[in-house]
Scaffold this active site. Structure first.
Site, short mmCIF file in Angstrom:
data_model
loop_
_atom_site.label_atom_id
_atom_site.label_comp_id
_atom_site.label_asym_id
_atom_site.label_seq_id
_atom_site.Cartn_x
_atom_site.Cartn_y
_atom_site.Cartn_z
CG PHE A 251 -1.97 -1.10 1.06
CD1 PHE A 251 -3.02 -1.50 0.43
CD2 PHE A 251 -1.19 -2.16 2.16
CE1 PHE A 251 -3.93 -2.65 0.40
CE2 PHE A 251 -2.12 -2.99 1.98
CZ PHE A 251 -3.10 -3.50 1.38
CG HIS A 252 2.64 1.97 2.53
ND1 HIS A 252 2.93 1.29 4.08
CD2 HIS A 252 1.31 2.89 2.80
CE1 HIS A 252 2.35 1.25 4.19
NE2 HIS A 252 1.04 2.46 4.04
N PRO A 253 3.62 2.28 -2.19
CG PRO A 253 3.01 2.55 -3.58
CD PRO A 253 2.61 3.08 -2.83
#
Ligand SMILES: Cc1cc2nc3c(=O)[nH]c(=O)nc-3n(C[C@H](O)[C@H](O)[C@H](O)COP(=O)(O)OP(=O)(O)OC[C@H]3O[C@@H](n4cnc5c(N)ncnc54)[C@H](O)[C@@H]3O)c2cc1C
Ligand code: SF4
Length: 654
Positions: A589-591
């Site tokens: 969820f955190h590129p």
């Protein structure tokens, strides 16, 4: 459903799956989901009235899927039809289909296991989307805050979102309206500059968010939520596509980046200010109403994780969130119906607009216009909020600078599509994801995770290893398919979903990936999970299982291919021979990191002030800037850095 259908615009479109592929998917869903209790049966190859037709439910989602992924899925369905060669799967009777599905999950062949899992997830998504399923399980989405409800937003809080004519001019054009873009735009507008914010996605608010999970994915996410980093394993990495960016659908957890990480940014990447973000963090936290979750009202899911941590003597604490007094609902991934969550479209963007900024929705920047090395504006398509539309040309001229804030996928995508070549050769590389997985546990009590805060509590005992546990209730739509068993056994577990608690695990990764433009012109995202990181995730799964058992779970569901449950007595064995990377079922969820900052133009795409090396008047203010994995949820760090980039730009332009 099998032929060519007509859209509202009169255009004729083919359904995403052929008749044969639809038949395979329905045959799979029918075998998985018979009627049990109040649960309705899934429709089979010849849908009967009263059944849940997963093909119908999934059609809009599949239509929004990237073409490349849809091709892969269709191939998988065709392959699945012949797993019982020479017989066809969809022609087998129900008991045989169930035996075959169960056999696939225990297969020694990873490819067969993956195939079975893909169909299980797809059929599960389509099935749980039906309101009758949620009702049978007792899941409801009722939002609540402690104290009075936040006031309804004013009419048109962001002004006129339609682009005027074919062309607009401004001092600064900001591409993207998420955590980075909204904050940079606010700082620039409040410094007196004329700012135009472009957002490809639609504007939706608490009165217009789609209620069904699949409709929300189609309406609020890039690629209908099916953006995937290819690799072994492939890592689904959803990102938002709406005014407010990913903050509209995120979980609202707020962490400052640990000082050691910021220290390394200074020493390894020449970012002198990295240790001086205090002022920006304070401003962002004040603006977003960041506060710790109240353990008394957070709901049973978080409380069980806390009880497990206490029993084991682990370091734990409530999460801080930008949702003030939120106490119930778990619909964060579909947009917050109460505006308890201070996403960018209800916090910074109204402030930017009040300072004179203009926001345009449904406008996608397709190419940066360069005048020599100087970025002079962007060429766009307007009217593409509904991504099936081609839109019309729209041009923006920026007198001062172009600020890119399309996120870790959108920003490198736009630079690459504009044929920009970074002198460092690093554009699109160094993608970090915080690969994540979740572990569920079934209890002998009603947990009813939906009656609480979706993401509520943290166990940070293993932060030195980069492993963080966050109590996160996984809604039925995403968790139901993972429940063990096929047919009646699976449905019994589904009915008891109210007894499931879950925690997320995410890793500060050293593995990396890349964003590139593929031969067919589409965005290609790839990621290679290193063995060390895979072992750390397995370590996290083992710890999560211990926490759940310590809290009283009677069975634990790890997301590992071929391992349906992780019994307490098997945890040591699991750790002694951890599963290979490709067996882990991950999400992210955190590129971040795809236009990383570094003072050295030979190592970074951007300078510490956000300026793109090798260009003039071109800046980045989003997750792409982060030069390493940060180990904690990144939203407020991105916002703090964007404030810094915006302030620097405003001062230089004064
Ligand atoms: C389900 C989920 C839960 C999460 N939970 C948390 C959490 O609890 N806490 C946390 O800290 N982080 C969380 N995150 C991550 C966090 O929301 C993101 O890291 C953050 O929003 C990224 O900010 P950004 O500005 O880089 O990009 P985004 O917020 O993604 O905004 C980018 C915007 O730019 C638009 N855009 C892209 N390209 C173009 C273009 N060419 N033209 C016009 N517009 C364009 C996109 O449509 C998008 O709206 C979560 C993410 C997800 C998916
Ligand atoms: S759990 Fe999320 S969606 Fe529900 S009220 Fe809280 S912030 Fe809003």
């Amino acid at each position: 459903m099998t032929g060519v259908t007509a859209t509202q615009t009169g255009a004729r479109v083919r359904p995403p799956l052929s008749a044969a592929e639809q038949r395979t998917l329905r045959a799979f869903a029918e075998a998985m989901a018979p009627a049990v209790g109040d649960l309705p049966p899934a429709a089979g190859p010849d849908p009967a009235p009263g059944t849940v037709d997963v093909v119908d439910a999934l059609e809009p989602l599949l239509a929004a899927m990237p073409r490349r992924s849809l091709r892969g899925l269709r191939l998988a369905l065709r392959g699945f039809e012949w797993v019982a060669f020479p017989r066809r799967f969809s022609r087998l009777d129900l008991p045989r289909r169930r035996t075959l599905i169960a056999g696939l999950e225990r297969s020694r062949s990873a490819a067969k296991r993956d195939l079975g899992l893909l169909l299980r997830l797809l059929a599960g998504l389509g099935y749980t989307n039906d309101r009758r399923v949620a009702e049978a399980v007792g899941q409801r989405s009722a939002c609540a805050v402690a104290g009075p409800e936040p006031a309804a937003p004013p009419e048109a809080p962001l002004g006129d979102l339609e682009p005027a004519g074919d062309e607009e001019e401004c001092d600064f054009v900001v591409v993207g309206s998420g955590a980075g873009g909204a904050v940079a735009a606010t700082v620039l507008a409040e410094a007196g500059h004329e700012v135009l914010v472009l957002e490809a996605g639609p504007y939706l608010d608490r009165d217009s968010y789609p209620e069904e999970p699949l409709a929300a994915m189609v309406g609020l996410y890039r690629d209908g939520g099916l953006t995937v980093a290819e690799g072994r394993p492939a890592v689904p990495t959803p990102v938002g596509r709406a005014v407010g960016g990913t903050t509209v659908i995120n979980s609202g957890t707020c962490f400052r980046t640990p000082a050691e990480v910021l220290g390394r940014w200074a020493s390894e990447h020449g970012i002198a200010w990295a240790g001086e973000l205090e002022r920006e963090y304070e401003e962002v936290e004040r603006m977003l109403d960041v506060a710790p979750v109240d353990p008394e009202t957070m709901g049973r899911n978080g409380q069980l994780i806390r009880e497990g941590a206490e029993a084991l003597g682990l370091s734990h604490a409530p999460l801080h969130r930008n949702a003030g007094r939120c106490s119930q609902c778990s619909s964060c991934p579909n947009g917050c119906r109460l505006d308890a969550k201070r996403a960018m479209h209800v916090s910074y963007l109204p402030r930017a607009v009040a300072a004179g900024a203009r926001v345009r929705a449904g406008v996608e920047a397709r190419r940066i216009n360069f005048d020599g090395e100087r970025a002079a504006g962007v060429d766009c398509r307007a009217g593409v909020a509904d991504r099936s539309r081609l839109g019309r040309p729209f041009r923006v001229r920026a007198r001062r600078a172009v600020v890119l804030a399309g996120g870790a996928f959108g920003t490198p995508e736009l630079l690459l599509r504009s044929s920009f070549v970074s002198p460092s050769g690093e554009l699109g590389r160094n993608l970090r994801l915080h690969p994540a997985t979740w572990v569920g546990g079934r209890f002998d009590e009603q947990v009813r995770g939906w009656d609480g805060v979706m993401q509520s509590y943290a166990i940070d005992e293993w932060k030195d290893r980069g492993v963080l546990l966050e109590a996160t209730f996984t809604p039925l739509a995403f968790g139901g398919a993972w429940l063990p068993g096929t047919g009646f056994e699976h449905q019994q577990r589904m009915l008891a979903y109210g007894e499931v608690a879950s925690t997320g695990i995410h890793l500060s990764d050293r593995s990396s990936g890349r964003v590139a433009i593929g031969g067919d012109g589409s965005l290609r995202i790839s990621y290679r999970l290193q063995r060390r990181d895979a072992e750390l995730i397995a370590f996290g799964i083992a710890r999560a299982a211990e926490v759940l058992y310590a809290a009283g779970a009677r069975e634990v569901y790890p997301q590992v291919s071929g391992l349906v449950t992780l019994p307490r007595g098997r945890i040591a064995d699991f750790e002694a021979s951890p599963p290979p990377a490709r067996a882990l079922r991950l999400e992210a969820f955190h590129p971040m990191g795809t236009a990383r900052m570094d003072a050295d133009p030979g190592r970074g795409v951007t300078a510490p002030d956000g300026a793109v090396h090798g260009a003039q008047s071109l800046y980045v203010a989003d997750a792409s800037l982060l030069p390493s994995s940060i180990g904690v949820n990144p939203m407020i760090t991105i916002a703090a850095i964007a404030a810094r980039v915006g302030r620097g730009l405003a001062e230089r332009a004064a």
